[in-house]
Design an enzyme around this catalytic site. Structure first.
Site, PDB file in Angstrom:
ATOM      1  N   HIS A 191       0.604  -1.229  -0.154  1.00  0.00           N
ATOM      2  CA  HIS A 191      -0.102   0.232   0.177  1.00  0.00           C
ATOM      3  C   HIS A 191       0.776   0.994   0.222  1.00  0.00           C
ATOM      4  O   HIS A 191       0.262   1.669  -0.580  1.00  0.00           O
ATOM      5  CB  HIS A 191      -0.859   0.160   1.123  1.00  0.00           C
ATOM      6  CG  HIS A 191      -1.649  -1.132   1.015  1.00  0.00           C
ATOM      7  ND1 HIS A 191      -1.578  -2.173   2.233  1.00  0.00           N
ATOM      8  CD2 HIS A 191      -2.722  -0.891   0.958  1.00  0.00           C
ATOM      9  CE1 HIS A 191      -2.608  -2.751   2.340  1.00  0.00           C
ATOM     10  NE2 HIS A 191      -3.294  -2.140   1.517  1.00  0.00           N
TER      11      HIS A 191
ATOM     12  N   LYS B 154      -1.406  -6.480  -7.708  1.00  0.00           N
ATOM     13  CA  LYS B 154      -1.753  -7.318  -7.544  1.00  0.00           C
ATOM     14  C   LYS B 154      -3.010  -7.900  -6.794  1.00  0.00           C
ATOM     15  O   LYS B 154      -3.543  -8.851  -7.564  1.00  0.00           O
ATOM     16  CB  LYS B 154      -0.905  -7.132  -5.707  1.00  0.00           C
ATOM     17  CG  LYS B 154      -1.611  -8.139  -4.677  1.00  0.00           C
ATOM     18  CD  LYS B 154      -0.655  -8.707  -4.294  1.00  0.00           C
ATOM     19  CE  LYS B 154      -1.144 -10.312  -4.005  1.00  0.00           C
ATOM     20  NZ  LYS B 154      -2.491  -9.846  -2.458  1.00  0.00           N
TER      21      LYS B 154
ATOM     22  N   GLN C 174      -8.861  -7.070 -10.039  1.00  0.00           N
ATOM     23  CA  GLN C 174      -9.997  -5.763  -9.684  1.00  0.00           C
ATOM     24  C   GLN C 174      -9.351  -4.077 -10.521  1.00  0.00           C
ATOM     25  O   GLN C 174      -9.924  -3.366 -11.189  1.00  0.00           O
ATOM     26  CB  GLN C 174      -9.420  -5.038  -8.208  1.00  0.00           C
ATOM     27  CG  GLN C 174      -9.879  -3.871  -8.208  1.00  0.00           C
ATOM     28  CD  GLN C 174      -9.673  -3.637  -6.021  1.00  0.00           C
ATOM     29  OE1 GLN C 174     -10.165  -4.708  -5.879  1.00  0.00           O
ATOM     30  NE2 GLN C 174      -8.931  -3.331  -5.768  1.00  0.00           N
TER      31      GLN C 174
HETATM   32  P1  AMP Z   1      -6.546  -3.009  -0.066  1.00  0.00           P
HETATM   33  O1  AMP Z   1      -6.402  -2.764   1.158  1.00  0.00           O
HETATM   34  O2  AMP Z   1      -6.028  -4.934  -0.179  1.00  0.00           O
HETATM   35  O3  AMP Z   1      -8.167  -2.999  -0.914  1.00  0.00           O
HETATM   36  O4  AMP Z   1      -5.508  -2.610  -1.085  1.00  0.00           O
HETATM   37  C1  AMP Z   1      -5.783  -1.099  -1.860  1.00  0.00           C
HETATM   38  C2  AMP Z   1      -4.553  -1.890  -2.487  1.00  0.00           C
HETATM   39  O5  AMP Z   1      -3.724  -1.597  -2.036  1.00  0.00           O
HETATM   40  C3  AMP Z   1      -4.334  -1.611  -3.738  1.00  0.00           C
HETATM   41  O6  AMP Z   1      -4.722  -1.140  -5.178  1.00  0.00           O
HETATM   42  C4  AMP Z   1      -4.387  -3.462  -3.972  1.00  0.00           C
HETATM   43  O7  AMP Z   1      -3.867  -4.065  -5.227  1.00  0.00           O
HETATM   44  C5  AMP Z   1      -2.901  -2.740  -3.783  1.00  0.00           C
HETATM   45  N1  AMP Z   1      -2.137  -3.393  -3.113  1.00  0.00           N
HETATM   46  C6  AMP Z   1      -2.593  -4.971  -1.825  1.00  0.00           C
HETATM   47  N2  AMP Z   1      -1.172  -5.248  -1.759  1.00  0.00           N
HETATM   48  C7  AMP Z   1      -0.436  -5.061  -2.506  1.00  0.00           C
HETATM   49  C8  AMP Z   1       1.449  -5.023  -3.012  1.00  0.00           C
HETATM   50  N3  AMP Z   1       1.623  -6.694  -2.608  1.00  0.00           N
HETATM   51  N4  AMP Z   1       1.641  -4.535  -4.006  1.00  0.00           N
HETATM   52  C9  AMP Z   1       0.822  -3.524  -4.388  1.00  0.00           C
HETATM   53  N5  AMP Z   1      -0.347  -2.792  -4.687  1.00  0.00           N
HETATM   54  C10 AMP Z   1      -0.980  -3.844  -3.567  1.00  0.00           C
END
Ligand code: AMP
Length: 286
Positions: free
Chosen positions: A38, A151, A155
């Site tokens: 994030h 990731k 989505q």
């Molecule tokens: P989430 O809180 O899981 O909804 O994720 C928020 C954002 O962080 C989304 O755009 C995810 O794709 C991104 N994200 C989560 N894990 C990673 C990662 N390991 N590398 C890059 N982006 C990530």
């Protein structure tokens, strides 16, 4: 860092800053439980934009299961500390009532099958919820740039499609996957892995790296078969391993069938669903 819980307070702040100057606003939507993945989105936004807004909102409309929603981790104090340390300008922390006022109609879009494959196959309605919340949050924040992680490849593809359909001027930036040193894609779920499971989980990124090499030598079907065989030989419980058109998310069997080709997989380790992917082909456009 400013923290706003109300839409009107966030919007008042943003319009004060926009008066008289041309500003770019980078937006990073999250559900919290932040990790380096994030924070990389925050870093990219800060690099590109004048102001960076992060939101933490555990969106009820994208959870099929109420207990999943209740059990979603909410370590808000440490999230705030991490965002402060990363130099995020604004945290938007709305309640569900703020995001979904009673009189507001839900935004819906026919996702043309993007929501039926892979994650969508086992989570009916999930991507409708994602589209609904991102559409609403973009309407609130009005950013110039939207930063999302590779990731969650599906989505990303769904939101890219939505932005095209609504003819949005928001620039969508795909941020590469941030990984642990041994290759495991960072995820808030990784803490649920046992010591052995944590080691086994490294086979996922190994299979995806190998697939990227294999396409030089093998057909896409052979590449997929080799990756699946490698994972199975290492005791992995595969939910799916698909090689898809990176935009339509439909399976592809020929290299020339799509400008972007991506291998997407979900493997269960210790009962935890681990998502990962690798873009195998991406033609430069422009
Ligand atoms: P989430 O809180 O899981 O909804 O994720 C928020 C954002 O962080 C989304 O755009 C995810 O794709 C991104 N994200 C989560 N894990 C990673 C990662 N390991 N590398 C890059 N982006 C990530």
């Amino acid at each position: 860092m400013y923290l706003f819980k109300k839409v009107e307070d966030l919007q008042a702040y943003l319009s004060r800053h926009q008066e008289g100057s041309i500003l770019s606003v980078g937006y990073v939507p999250t559900m919290g439980a932040l990790h380096q993945g994030h924070l990389e989105l925050i870093r990219r936004s800060k690099e590109t934009c004048t102001i960076t807004v992060c939101s933490i909102f555990v969106n009820p409309t994208q959870f099929g299961d109420a207990s999943d929603l209740d059990n979603y981790p909410r370590p808000i104090e440490t999230d705030i500390e991490q965002l402060e340390a990363a130099g995020c300008d604004v945290l938007f922390l709305p309640s569900a009532a703020e995001v979904y006022p009673k009189d507001m109609a839900a935004f819906r879009l026919d996702l043309q099958g993007l929501d039926q494959t892979m994650e969508g196959a086992s989570r009916p309605g999930h991507f409708d919820g994602v589209v609904q919340v991102v559409h609403r949050l973009l309407d609130i924040v009005q950013p110039s740039h939207l930063f999302m992680g590779q990731k969650d490849y599906q989505q990303f593809a769904v939101i890219k499609y939505m932005l095209q359909q609504i003819k949005s001027s928001v620039q969508l930036v795909r941020v590469p996957i941030v990984r642990e040193e041994d290759g495991l894609a960072m995820s808030s779920r990784n803490v649920r892995l046992s010591e052995i499971g944590r080691k086994q989980a490294t086979y996922i990124s190994k299979a995806l790296r190998q697939a990227k090499k294999d396409v030089a030598e093998y057909t896409l079907e052979e590449t997929k078969a080799r990756a699946v065989a490698f994972l199975v030989a290492n005791g992995m419980d595969i939910d799916y391993f698909e090689i898809v058109d990176g935009d339509t998310l439909q399976s592809v069997s020929n290299w020339d069938d799509a400008p972007v080709i991506t291998a997407c997989t979900v493997v269960r380790v210790d009962g935890v669903r681990l998502l990962d992917n690798n873009v195998l082909k991406e033609l430069e456009v422009g």
